[in-house]
Design an enzyme around this catalytic site. Structure first.
Site, PDB file in Angstrom:
ATOM      1  N   LYS A 127     -39.826  53.071  15.155  1.00 57.72           N
ATOM      2  CA  LYS A 127     -38.648  52.835  14.309  1.00 57.72           C
ATOM      3  C   LYS A 127     -38.677  51.407  13.734  1.00 57.72           C
ATOM      4  O   LYS A 127     -38.496  51.211  12.530  1.00 57.72           O
ATOM      5  CB  LYS A 127     -37.380  53.058  15.142  1.00 57.72           C
ATOM      6  CG  LYS A 127     -36.112  52.792  14.377  1.00 57.72           C
ATOM      7  CD  LYS A 127     -34.901  53.290  15.173  1.00 57.72           C
ATOM      8  CE  LYS A 127     -33.678  52.509  14.805  1.00 57.72           C
ATOM      9  NZ  LYS A 127     -33.190  51.658  15.888  1.00 57.72           N
ATOM     10  N   ASP A 146     -32.263  56.267  13.030  1.00 57.38           N
ATOM     11  CA  ASP A 146     -31.351  55.599  13.958  1.00 57.38           C
ATOM     12  C   ASP A 146     -30.217  56.580  14.276  1.00 57.38           C
ATOM     13  O   ASP A 146     -30.297  57.763  13.922  1.00 57.38           O
ATOM     14  CB  ASP A 146     -30.835  54.270  13.361  1.00 57.38           C
ATOM     15  CG  ASP A 146     -29.810  54.508  12.253  1.00 57.38           C
ATOM     16  OD1 ASP A 146     -29.675  55.667  11.778  1.00 57.38           O
ATOM     17  OD2 ASP A 146     -29.128  53.548  11.872  1.00 57.38           O
TER      18      ASP A 146
END
Ligand code: SF4
Length: 222
Positions: A127, A146
């Site tokens: 991420k 997210d």
């Protein structure tokens, strides 16, 4: 909702993109940074913390530590104090020092531009690497998933997956690659401004005609 074909879901995704693009023409990464290293540090700090809080902390931090060697050589206790209010400060300080040490040893202090090199730094997951590649270098290697992107993808019926890596794979198949970074910004902006976790503002939602509102009926009677 009756089962939607992949082709129909792809077309609906394009329409969602068009609606979000119109609603948020200025969507962008809300972490403050002026170079790839600053974005890498800010992204590490943003785990379990708001961008607003991270920006408050980095306003001072980036004046004090200006390069990867600065972080690598930092006193751990002092760095922990400097980032204290972002939470999980011990782990974050460890990640920052570890990844900056690797930047110095393997990359001449510069942030590399590939997923493999970034995730090999230690303390940098997929991420974080996606955020850095997409925003600092304009390289679309994946979709940042997210909490907002995960929640909205499910409500919008773009995925039934729960794990971020699996959600990311499904979104990568639906969204054109050149829009991967922007797509996550649009979902994050919509999640922060309209499609709230607890009480989504469906009546005023810009893309409500495209949304099956999966799981939302339980939250609101609207
Ligand atoms: S209609 Fe409601 S659930 Fe769907 S995207 Fe809009 S705010 Fe979110």
């Amino acid at each position: 909702m009756p089962r939607e074909s992949k082709a129909a879901r792809t077309v609906r995704t394009w329409k969602i993109i068009s609606g979000l693009k119109q609603a948020y023409p200025d969507a962008h990464c809300e972490l403050n940074y002026s170079n790839p290293l600053e974005l890498l540090i800010a992204t590490i700090l943003s785990a379990q913390c708001t961008d607003k809080r991270v920006n408050l902390v980095t306003a001072q931090l980036f004046k004090k530590y200006r390069s990867a060697p600065d972080y690598a050589a930092a006193d751990s206790a002092e760095l922990e104090r400097d980032i204290l209010t972002t939470g999980f400060f011990r782990n974050k300080a460890k990640s920052i020092k570890g990844c900056c040490r690797a930047l110095v040893e393997k990359h001449g202090g510069k942030v590399p531009r590939t997923m493999d090199e970034l995730t090999e730094l230690g303390g940098v997951g997929r991420k974080t690497a996606n955020v850095v590649l997409g925003n600092a270098f304009n390289i679309n290697t994946g979709v940042v998933v997210d909490t907002h992107v995960a929640r909205l993808s499910q409500r919008l019926g773009l995925t039934r997956e729960k794990a971020p890596e699996k959600i990311e794979q499904e979104l990568m198949e639906l969204v054109p690659q050149e829009l991967w970074t922007m797509f996550s910004h649009w979902l994050i902006w919509h999640g922060r401004r309209r499609c709230y976790a607890r009480n989504p503002d469906c009546p005023n939602c810009e893309i409500k005609s495209l949304c099956p509102r999966i799981g939302v009926a339980k939250l609101t009677s609207r």
